[in-house]
Structures are given as structure tokens and as C-alpha cells.
Motif scaffolding. Structure first.
Motif: not given
Length: 256
Positions: A26-28, A35-38, A63-68, A71-74
Motif C-alpha cells: 500500500a502507498t498511503l 507518506v508511506l510506500d509498500g 489510521l485515517r486510511t484504515l478508517a476510510g 483512499p490509498s494511493l496504490g
């Protein structure tokens, strides 16, 4: 004629079912600003996963990605194999700021997720009172947020989150603004209240000792490492060789 009791939602808190949260490659972050990749991470149903990492490494973004909310970037971000694309009632998010509505009483704040679901007034009041009792605020239900302490407001926020029977509870440094004694009490309360619910918890913190006490496992964000925490959970075990070694490993991952 006797009116039958309202059983739309029983006041006795039923066990919650945990859920699996998974990130694969996941890319977040936000578009144009990842901010985060892979990221690869698997949060198993019913566990407390503590997430630590240096400031700015993406803990809140995760956390905000897991909350929905983001959206993830990849890559893939899923709940029980289903893509997470938007907020959902079975994932509760708890912030450091208690986010209580100042014009609603303590009980009315706890009732909020049930009111949104259309639960009847009598039923949601019973559930709210039950949760307030569990978090030690049975005598404060009629007060407004400005009349209770910061630690008590966090107890209300916890009761509100769990009253909605989430399958996942996502916590973003919720005790970070509390003094040391209140913080320790909230950590113990969280463990006690979650016991038996089955809810999956992702707990973001910058406090290594908090992660060691709360987490069943610790994810070192920015690395591929997820470490098991020695059990049973005991504050007095901080001198145990296994706990000392784990603490050292976590601190080294933070560059301290």
C-alpha cells in the motif's frame, strides 16, 4: 395491559466480533504527497496492534486510511478482504482530541452512534448508561463535557465508540494529552473494557512503554517488522529480560 419492554438493543453489552485489516503493497498519503510506500501489514481479528514510529512517519495517515477517510494511493487496503474506500459504522476512530459535542450531555454523546442508526430512545439510553458504568462514569451522565476532566472526557469518547459495537477501533494517540497518572489509568481501563469484546484495535502511539503495555504486537512503522509482546500483560514486568530487549529494539527503530 402491560407494555412489553423495548428490546431493540439490549442494555447488556454483547460480545463484538473482531475483523481483519490488511495492507498489501500500500502507498498511503494524499495525491502528490505520499507518506508511506509498500506497506505490508496484517492486523488479526481481536488483537491490539500498537503502531509506533518517529514523528511524521505516517502513523496518523495509516489510521485515517484504515478508517476510510483517506483512499490509498496504490496497493490494497482491505477489511476482511473487502476494499476500504469510505468510513463505515463498524470502524470507530478515536482521536487525542475527545471531539465530544459540547451541547450534548455525556449520555447524549455516548448515544450518538445509536441515534444515527435509528435505535429507539429508550434502548440507546440503556446502552449508553451501561457503557458509562463500565468506564466509571455512571454518576456523570447528565453533565456536559465542559464540566468533566480531560481524562473523563476520554472515557466518554471510549464509551461512545464502543456503544456503536464497532468491529475495529482505531485510536490515534488518544491519551497523549493526559498527565502520567491519568494516562496509566486510561491504559488499564482500555484493557479492562476491551476484554471480552473481540474488537480489533489499532493503537497509534509515540510512547514506547504504552505500546509495550497495551499491544499484543508492535508494528514498527517504516520497517517491515511486527514484534510480539511478552505476556501476560503486567506493568511490573518492565524489568523482565524479554521486555527489556523488546523495548531496546523499539527505541532503536525510533533512532533513540
Amino acid at each position: 395491559m402491560t407494555t412489553p419492554p423495548d428490546t431493540t438493543l439490549a442494555p447488556v453489552v454483547a460480545p463484538l466480533r473482531g475483523t481483519r485489516l490488511t495492507l498489501r503493497g500500500a502507498t498511503l498519503g494524499r495525491p502528490g504527497a505520499p507518506v508511506l510506500d509498500g506497506v505490508d501489514l496484517d492486523v488479526v481479528p481481536g488483537e491490539i496492534l500498537a503502531v509506533v514510529g518517529p514523528s511524521g512517519c505516517g502513523k496518523s495517515t495509516l489510521l485515517r486510511t484504515l478508517a476510510g477517510l483517506l483512499p490509498s494511493l496504490g496497493g490494497d487496503v482491505t477489511q476482511d478482504g473487502e476494499n476500504i474506500t469510505a468510513p463505515r459504522a463498524d470502524r470507530a476512530l478515536i482521536f487525542q482530541d475527545d471531539a465530544l459535542l459540547p451541547w450534548r450531555s455525556v449520555r447524549a454523546n455516548v448515544e450518538l452512534p445509536l441515534a444515527i442508526r435509528g435505535v429507539t430512545r429508550a434502548a440507546r439510553r440503556a446502552v449508553a448508561e451501561s457503557w458509562l458504568e463500565r468506564v466509571g462514569l455512571a454518576g456523570h451522565s447528565a453533565k456536559f463535557p465542559h464540566r468533566i476532566s480531560g481524562g473523563q472526557r476520554q472515557r466518554v469518547q471510549l464509551a461512545r465508540a464502543l456503544a456503536g459495537e464497532p468491529r475495529a477501533v482505531l485510536m490515534d494517540e488518544p491519551f497523549g494529552a493526559l498527565d502520567a497518572q491519568t494516562r496509566a489509568g486510561m491504559q488499564q481501563l482500555l484493557v479492562d473494557v476491551l476484554r471480552g469484546t473481540g474488537a480489533t484495535v489499532v493503537f497509534v502511539t509515540h510512547d514506547v512503554d504504552e505500546a509495550l503495555f497495551l499491544g499484543d504486537r508492535i508494528a514498527l512503522l517504516g520497517t517491515d517488522r511486527v514484534l510480539d509482546v511478552p505476556r501476560p500483560r503486567d506493568r511490573e514486568a518492565h524489568g523482565d529480560p524479554a521486555t527489556v530487549a523488546l523495548r531496546r529494539t523499539v527505541l532503536e527503530s525510533l533512532g533513540t
